[in-house]
Design a protein around this motif. Structure first.
Motif, PDB file in Angstrom:
ATOM      1  N   TYR A 294      -0.223  -7.122  -6.079  1.00 53.04           N
ATOM      2  CA  TYR A 294      -1.650  -6.815  -6.215  1.00 53.04           C
ATOM      3  C   TYR A 294      -1.902  -5.318  -6.064  1.00 53.04           C
ATOM      4  O   TYR A 294      -2.701  -4.727  -6.782  1.00 53.04           O
ATOM      5  N   PHE A 295      -1.203  -4.700  -5.133  1.00 55.17           N
ATOM      6  CA  PHE A 295      -1.423  -3.272  -4.919  1.00 55.17           C
ATOM      7  C   PHE A 295      -0.607  -2.405  -5.879  1.00 55.17           C
ATOM      8  O   PHE A 295      -0.990  -1.276  -6.158  1.00 55.17           O
TER       9      PHE A 295
ATOM     10  N   LEU B 168       0.778   3.987  -2.925  1.00 54.75           N
ATOM     11  CA  LEU B 168       0.422   5.379  -2.657  1.00 54.75           C
ATOM     12  C   LEU B 168       1.528   6.317  -3.154  1.00 54.75           C
ATOM     13  O   LEU B 168       1.249   7.364  -3.736  1.00 54.75           O
ATOM     14  N   LEU B 169       2.771   5.918  -2.927  1.00 59.13           N
ATOM     15  CA  LEU B 169       3.882   6.747  -3.402  1.00 59.13           C
ATOM     16  C   LEU B 169       3.853   6.872  -4.923  1.00 59.13           C
ATOM     17  O   LEU B 169       3.933   7.970  -5.472  1.00 59.13           O
ATOM     18  N   PHE B 170       3.707   5.740  -5.610  1.00 59.24           N
ATOM     19  CA  PHE B 170       3.722   5.762  -7.075  1.00 59.24           C
ATOM     20  C   PHE B 170       2.565   6.593  -7.624  1.00 59.24           C
ATOM     21  O   PHE B 170       2.727   7.359  -8.564  1.00 59.24           O
ATOM     22  N   VAL B 171       1.383   6.399  -7.027  1.00 63.93           N
ATOM     23  CA  VAL B 171       0.231   7.142  -7.533  1.00 63.93           C
ATOM     24  C   VAL B 171       0.386   8.625  -7.215  1.00 63.93           C
ATOM     25  O   VAL B 171       0.090   9.486  -8.039  1.00 63.93           O
ATOM     26  N   PHE B 172       0.893   8.896  -6.021  1.00 65.29           N
ATOM     27  CA  PHE B 172       1.074  10.288  -5.624  1.00 65.29           C
ATOM     28  C   PHE B 172       2.060  10.984  -6.562  1.00 65.29           C
ATOM     29  O   PHE B 172       1.777  12.039  -7.118  1.00 65.29           O
TER      30      PHE B 172
ATOM     31  N   ILE C  74      10.276  -2.030  -9.526  1.00 69.09           N
ATOM     32  CA  ILE C  74      10.870  -1.330  -8.377  1.00 69.09           C
ATOM     33  C   ILE C  74      10.428  -1.977  -7.074  1.00 69.09           C
ATOM     34  O   ILE C  74      11.241  -2.239  -6.182  1.00 69.09           O
TER      35      ILE C  74
ATOM     36  N   LYS D 274     -10.341   5.808 -10.297  1.00 71.63           N
ATOM     37  CA  LYS D 274     -10.056   6.945  -9.441  1.00 71.63           C
ATOM     38  C   LYS D 274      -8.643   6.858  -8.892  1.00 71.63           C
ATOM     39  O   LYS D 274      -7.966   7.857  -8.737  1.00 71.63           O
TER      40      LYS D 274
ATOM     41  N   THR E 227      12.791  -3.785  -4.362  1.00 74.53           N
ATOM     42  CA  THR E 227      12.813  -3.292  -2.991  1.00 74.53           C
ATOM     43  C   THR E 227      12.635  -4.416  -1.982  1.00 74.53           C
ATOM     44  O   THR E 227      13.332  -4.465  -0.980  1.00 74.53           O
TER      45      THR E 227
ATOM     46  N   ILE F 159       0.826  -1.205   0.000  1.00 74.30           N
ATOM     47  CA  ILE F 159       0.000   0.000   0.000  1.00 74.30           C
ATOM     48  C   ILE F 159       0.855   1.248   0.000  1.00 74.30           C
ATOM     49  O   ILE F 159       0.606   2.190  -0.757  1.00 74.30           O
ATOM     50  N   SER F 160       1.916   1.248   0.841  1.00 71.34           N
ATOM     51  CA  SER F 160       2.698   2.477   0.923  1.00 71.34           C
ATOM     52  C   SER F 160       3.395   2.742  -0.409  1.00 71.34           C
ATOM     53  O   SER F 160       3.438   3.878  -0.873  1.00 71.34           O
ATOM     54  N   LEU F 161       3.873   1.673  -1.067  1.00 66.67           N
ATOM     55  CA  LEU F 161       4.513   1.877  -2.366  1.00 66.67           C
ATOM     56  C   LEU F 161       3.504   2.351  -3.404  1.00 66.67           C
ATOM     57  O   LEU F 161       3.784   3.261  -4.185  1.00 66.67           O
TER      58      LEU F 161
END
Lengths: 674, 274
Positions: free
Chosen positions: A209-210, A115-119, A138, A357, A142, A111-113
C-alpha cells in the motif's frame, strides 16, 4: 477438562472460519448484500472471468509474489550458506539485520521504504514516477528474504559437515558438492521458506500500500479502495477460488511431506529414493514453470504499443457499464483504440493532493474540486490545457467559466457540479428535527450520525452552523468551529468517506452529510433515504473539474479524453450513473428523466445562489485545520485552546524509550562473550 | 580457505539488507527531523507528537488486551492440537495456517457484514426474538478484529513449543505426586514460556500498528496510532510528521520486544518462525 478443551477448539475453529464461510456464501448469493441471501447463483464466477481489470490485478499480485519468491529463494539460499560459514559474532550481527523486517511493524517497513524510493527517485534522480513495479518488487524481495534465510539456516545447521567433505573426497568440486549434497539436504528448508514467502507476499497489503504507485497495483491494495458500496460479489467469487487453490496446495504439500517422512522412517539409511527424486523433479518442474509463466507475463504486460492514459478520479465517479449505464472508458477506448486507460481512484481532494505531492505517481488526468484546483495552480502543479484539442469546450455553460479557482479558464474543464447536504433515513428520523445542520448535533440520534472524514468538509459544516465564513483563515474562528465539531464527536458513529454507502443503504446509520450526487445514488438504492439542503444556513456548492497535472506524460491523450467527456451525449450518459449535475449544455436532455428532473441534482437557481464555494486557503490554515481535526478525533470532546505544553510528555516518552532500549540492547554482547 | 570464500556469498545479501532496511530507517529518521515546508532541521515534529500520545496509549492497551485474549483462547487450542495423533496434528496445523493465507482485508470486511446493526448476527438475533447488539464502532469490535486476525500467530508458536515437551517429564512429575493442576503449573507452563512470549510478540506487533481493522470496525473514538500514521501520509500530506510517528512506534515496539526477549532468555538465532 479434556472435553472442555475439545469444545473450545471446535469453537475457535468456528470463529476462524465463520467470516470465510460468509464470503463463500456471498459468492453464490444472488443479491448484492452480504447480509441477505436472495437465492443461489454461479453468475458471479462468470462475471469474474469477464472482468478484465480484476484478472489483471490478480495477475499483478501473482507476478509480484512469484518473482519476489523465486528471487528471494535463490538469493536467500546462497546467502544463508555464506552466513552459516561465518564466525558466530559476525553471524549474530547479520542475523539481527535479517530480523529487522521481521520485528518491525509492517507499516514502518512500508513507510521507510517508500520514503527511500521517493527520496532517491524524486529528489535525487528527478524521476516522474518514483514508485513503480520495480520498487514494489524490491520491497517484496526485502521482506521475503528473511523468511527464506530463517528457514534455510536451521537445515544447514542440522546438516552433517562431513557429507560435503566426503563429496569432495570423491572428486566433487566445491560447487558440485554444493549442488549434489548441500542443496539436497537443505531442500525442505528452501521449500518451506519459499512457500512462506509466497503466501506472505501474495497477501501483503500494508507494505504494498505504501510502496506502490498508481501504475502497478496489486489485488489487496485495490481491494482496500473498494470500500464504496457493497463490494462486487465477483470479488467474493475470487476469494472462494483462491481459498480452494491454497487449500489444495496445502493438502498436497502435507501429503507429500507425510509420504516423505514415512519413507525416511522405513528406510532409516538416507538414500536418494526414487520417489524422492521424482518429488525433487516435480518441484523443480513446478518452479521452472512458474518462473516461465511469471516472466512471460512480465514480457507480455510490458510489451505494449498502446499509449497508457492514467486517469485518477473520485471513487464511483464515472459510468462503468453496471446497471445498464454506458461504460464510458470502454466507449473511449473503442473510439481511440491506441489508448489504454488505466483508471484509479482517490477518496478525497486531500488524498489526491498527497498522492501528487508524494511524487510517486504518474497521472495524466485528475478531477479535483474547485479549491484544490486553486491550490494546485498556486503551487504550479498543473499544465495549461491546449484547447485546440478540446473543441467540445464550447458546450460548457457560461456560468462555469471564469470561476474564482481558474479565472482565465487555462487549467480546467468542469466535469460535474453539485451541493453538500444532509442525507437521512425517513424511517428513523423525525421530519420535525430536519431543520438544518443542527440535525447532525441532535442527541436523539447519538451513535447513528456519520461525519465527513476530511477536515475541509467537516469544518465547513460547523462553520455554516456557527455563521462563520467557510473560507476563514482566522485562528480563533477555526478553533470555534473545532469546538463545535468536538461537541459532536460523542454522537458520531464513524468518520467516513466512501464507507457511507454501505452504512446508509444498510440503515446502520441514519444521518450523514454528503455530496448530493452520491446521496442521489444512495436514495436510488434505498427508498427510505431523503436529502435535505439547509439553504438558510448556507451550504457548499462545488465544481469538480478535469485538469492535467505536471507529471503527465500523455497530455494529448488526456485532452482527447477531456474532449470526449464534454460531448453532451456522453456527459449525460455519465451523469446517469454518477448522479451529479452536468455543466455541459444539453447533457441534461440525454439524462434519465427521473434524474434530470430531480431537485437534489439540479436545485432551483434561487437556492443555488445561497451556495458558497470553498476558496484556496494558505498552507498553514490547512495544516491547522488538519491538526485540530485530528485532535478532535483523538481526544474526543477536548480541544485544547492553545498549543504547547505538549513537549514534555514527548521528551519524557522518548527519553524513557531510549534508556530502556539502551538498557536492553547494549549489555547483550558482553553477556555473550562469557 | 573454502570457508572464507563461501562467506563472500552473503556479501550481496548484507549489502541488500543495508540498502533496503537500515538506510530506509535512516531516511525515515531524516524526515522526522526536518520541516515539511522548508526542509530544514527541526524538533517541531517530535514536539507535536504530544497530541498523538493518547492514541499510542490506546493502541498499546488494545493490542496487549488482544494478545492476552489470544493467549487465553490459543493456549488450550495449541495444547489440544499438540496431543493428537501426528496426522491429525498436521491437518489441524494446516487448518490454523489456512486463514493466514487468505486476504485479511476481505475477512475483516466479512466481520463488518456480520456485526453491523442490520448485519447477519443481528438479523439472526432478531429472528430469535432477542434485541440487537451494537458492536460496530466500539472498542470491543476493534479488539475482536485483532483477536480474530492474529489468533493463528499465537497458536502456531505455542503449538511448536508444546509439542516438543518431553512426555517423560510429565510422567516423572506425576510419579513424584503432582496432580493435574500441579503438572500443568510446574512443568508444562514453565516449559511453554518461550512459545507464549513469541506468540505475544507476534500478536502485539501487527496489532499495535494496524489501521485497517480500526478503520473498518472501530468508531469515532477509536483512532489508533496506525490510523494516524496512514492519514499523515495518505491524506494530510505530512510525511515528516508521519515519519516522526513511525519512529516513535518503532522505538516502542523495539523496547517491547526487547523486554520479551529478556524474559525469554537467549534465542540462539533470534527470530521465531512459524
Amino acid at each position: 477438562m479434556k472435553k472442555a478443551n475439545r469444545i473450545l477448539t471446535v469453537l475457535i475453529f468456528a470463529f476462524l472460519y465463520l467470516p470465510m464461510l460468509v464470503l463463500v456464501v456471498a459468492s453464490f448469493n444472488n443479491g448484492k448484500d452480504l447480509t441477505v441471501f436472495e437465492g443461489f447463483t454461479t453468475g458471479h464466477y462468470a462475471d469474474l472471468f469477464k472482468d478484465k481489470d480484476l484478472l489483471t490485478l490478480l495477475g499483478n499480485s501473482l507476478l509480484i509474489s512469484l518473482l519476489s519468491t523465486v528471487i528471494a529463494t535463490a538469493f536467500g539460499t546462497f546467502s544463508a550458506v555464506g552466513i552459516h560459514n561465518m564466525k558466530p559474532r559476525l553471524r549474530k550481527t547479520v542475523m539481527s539485520l535479517t530480523n529487522i523486517p521481521m520485528t518491525n511493524p509492517d507499516i514502518v517497513t512500508g513507510i521507510s521504504l517508500s520514503l527511500l524510493f521517493v527520496f532517491v527517485g524524486s529528489t535525487l534522480l528527478h524521476q516522474k514516477e518514483s514508485l513503480n513495479f520495480w520498487t514494489l518488487l524490491i520491497a517484496h524481495i526485502t521482506f521475503n528474504l528473511p523468511y527464506v534465510i530463517l528457514n534455510v539456516m536451521p537445515k544447514l545447521k542440522q546438516m552433517n559437515p562431513a557429507l560435503q567433505d566426503a563429496a569432495m573426497d570423491l572428486g566433487c568440486t566445491p560447487l558440485q558438492s554444493f549442488f549434489k549434497v548441500t542443496l539436497h539436504e537443505i531442500m525442505p528448508g528452501i521449500i518451506s521458506g519459499a512457500i512462506m514467502a509466497f503466501t506472505m507476499s501474495l497477501d501483503d497489503f500494508v507494505i504494498s500500500y505504501f510502496v506502490s504507485g498508481s501504475g502497478f497495483l496489486t489485488l489487496p491494495v485495490e481491494i482496500y479502495s473498494y470500500t464504496k458500496k457493497p463490494m462486487q460479489p465477483r470479488v467474493y467469487a475470487m476469494f472462494t477460488l483462491l481459498f480452494l487453490l491454497i487449500f489444495v496446495l496445502m493438502v498436497t504439500m502435507n501429503l507429500l511431506q507425510i509420504r516423505a517422512d514415512r519413507k525416511r522412517v522405513s528406510k532409516q539409511v538416507r538414500t536418494v529414493t526414487k520417489s524422492g527424486r521424482i518429488f525433487r523433479r516435480v518441484c523443480a518442474g513446478v518452479c521452472a514453470l512458474l518462473l516461465l509463466l511469471g516472466s512471460g507475463w512480465l514480457i507480455f504486460s510490458t510489451r505494449q504499443d498502446k499509449i497508457t492514459l492514467n486517469v485518477m478520479n473520485w471513487g464511483q465517479n464515472i459510468a462503468d457499464g453496471s446497471d445498464g449505464t454506458m461504460d464510458i472508458i470502454a466507449a473511449f477506448e473503442e473510439k481511440y483504440p491506441n489508448i489504454d486507460v488505466n483508471y484509479t481512484t482517490y477518496e478525497s481532494n486531500e488524498s489526491l493532493y498527497a498522492k501528487l505531492k508524494g511524487g510517486g505517481v504518474t497521472v495524466d488526468l485528475i478531477i479535483p474540486s474547485d479549491y484544490m484546483i486553486a491550490r494546485l495552480i498556486d503551487e504550479d502543479m498543473l499544465n495549461p490545457l491546449n484547447f485546440n484539442n478540446i473543441p467540445n469546450y464550447k458546450y460548457v455553460q457560461e456560468r462555469f467559466k471564469n470561476t474564482a479557482y481558474d479565472p482565465n479558464n487555462a487549467y480546467s474543464v468542469p466535469y460535474t457540479w453539485g451541493t453538500v447536504g444532509i442525507i437521512y433515513n425517513t424511517k428513523y428520523v423525525d421530519e420535525a428535527d430536519v431543520t438544518g445542520w443542527e440535525l447532525l448535533w441532535n442527541e436523539k440520534y447519538a451513535g447513528k450520525v456519520l461525519m465527513f472524514d476530511n477536515s475541509r468538509d467537516a469544518f465547513g459544516i460547523a462553520q455554516f452552523l456557527e455563521g462563520i465564513s467557510i473560507n476563514t483563515t482566522d485562528e480563533a474562528e477555526l478553533r470555534q468551529a473545532a469546538k463545535k465539531l468536538a461537541e459532536q464527536n460523542p454522537l458520531v458513529r464513524q468518520y467516513v468517506m466512501d464507507q457511507i454507502y454501505g452504512a446508509m443503504e444498510g440503515e446502520n446509520a441514519w444521518i450523514a452529510p454528503y455530496y448530493a450526487g452520491d446521496c442521489m445514488m444512495m436514495m436510488v438504492a434505498n427508498e427510505n433515504l431523503a436529502f435535505y439542503l439547509p439553504e438558510e444556513q448556507g451550504f457548499n456548492l462545488f465544481i469538480d473539474a478535469m485538469c492535467i497535472p505536471k507529471c503527465s506524460e500523455n497530455q494529448e491523450a488526456a485532452e482527447l479524453f477531456i474532449n470526449f467527456l464534454c460531448e453532451p451525449e456522453i456527459s449525460g450518459a455519465n451523469m446517469d450513473y454518477i448522479c451529479y449535475a452536468s455543466p455541459i449544455e444539453g447533457a441534461r436532455d440525454y439524462m434519465d428523466e427521473y434524474l434530470a428532473e430531480s431537485e437534489v441534482i439540479y436545485p432551483d437557481d434561487s437556492i443555488l445562489e445561497k451556495g458558497v464555494s470553498y476558496l484556496f486557503l494558505p498552507a498553514e490554515t490547512n495544516r491547522l485545520m488538519d491538526s485540530l481535526f485530528m485532535e478532535i478525533r483523538i481526544a474526543g470532546g477536548d480541544v485544547g485552546e492553545e498549543d504547547g505544553g505538549h513537549a514534555w510528555p514527548v521528551v519524557l516518552t522518548f527519553a524513557g524509550l531510549a534508556i530502556a532500549a539502551a538498557f536492553l540492547f547494549l549489555p547483550k554482547p558482553k553477556h555473550k562473550r562469557k | 580457505m573454502k570457508k572464507n570464500k563461501s562467506i563472500l556469498l552473503s556479501g550481496p545479501y548484507i549489502l541488500w539488507m543495508l540498502i533496503f532496511t537500515l538506510i530506509p530507517l535512516g531516511v525515515m529518521a531524516f524526515y522526522a527531523f526536518t520541516d515539511p515546508d522548508t526542509g530544514k532541521f527541526t524538533l517541531q515534529n517530535l514536539e507535536d507528537l504530544g497530541l498523538f500520545l493518547p492514541s499510542l496509549g490506546t493502541s498499546v492497551w488494545f493490542s496487549l488486551l488482544s494478545a492476552g485474549i489470544c493467549l487465553l483462547l490459543g493456549y488450550p487450542v495449541a495444547y489440544f492440537i499438540a496431543h493428537r495423533s501426528p496426522i491429525t496434528q498436521k491437518i489441524l496445523y494446516m487448518l490454523i495456517m489456512l486463514p493466514m493465507c487468505m486476504s485479511f482485508l476481505l475477512r475483516t470486511l466479512a466481520w463488518v457484514g456480520l456485526l453491523e446493526t442490520n448485519g447477519i448476527i443481528n438479523v439472526l438475533l432478531g429472528k430469535m426474538g432477542a434485541g440487537t447488539v451494537e458492536v460496530i464502532g466500539t472498542s470491543g469490535a476493534v479488539i475482536l478484529g485483532m483477536v480474530y486476525n492474529y489468533l493463528p500467530y499465537m497458536i502456531l508458536p505455542l503449538y511448536a513449543i508444546i509439542v516438543k515437551i518431553d512426555n517423560r517429564l510429565i510422567e516423572a512429575a506425576e510419579d513424584l505426586g503432582c496432580n493435574g493442576v500441579q503438572v500443568f503449573g510446574r512443568v508444562i507452563l514453565p516449559l511453554s514460556i518461550p512459545g507464549i512470549l513469541s506468540g505475544i510478540t507476534m500478536v502485539f506487533v501487527p496489532a499495535v500498528s494496524t489501521f485497517y481493522i480500526s478503520q473498518k470496525l472501530g468508531g469515532a473514538d477509536t483512532m489508533l496510532i496506525g490510523d494516524i500514521i496512514e492519514k499523515q501520509f495518505k491524506t494530510s500530506n505530512n510525511p515528516n510528521m508521519g515519519a516522526a510517528l513511525s519512529l516513535l512506534l518503532m522505538l516502542m515496539v523495539l523496547v517491547c520486544t526487547g523486554i520479551m526477549n529478556r524474559f525469554g532468555g537467549e534465542d540462539e538465532e533470534g527470530g521465531v518462525v512459524v
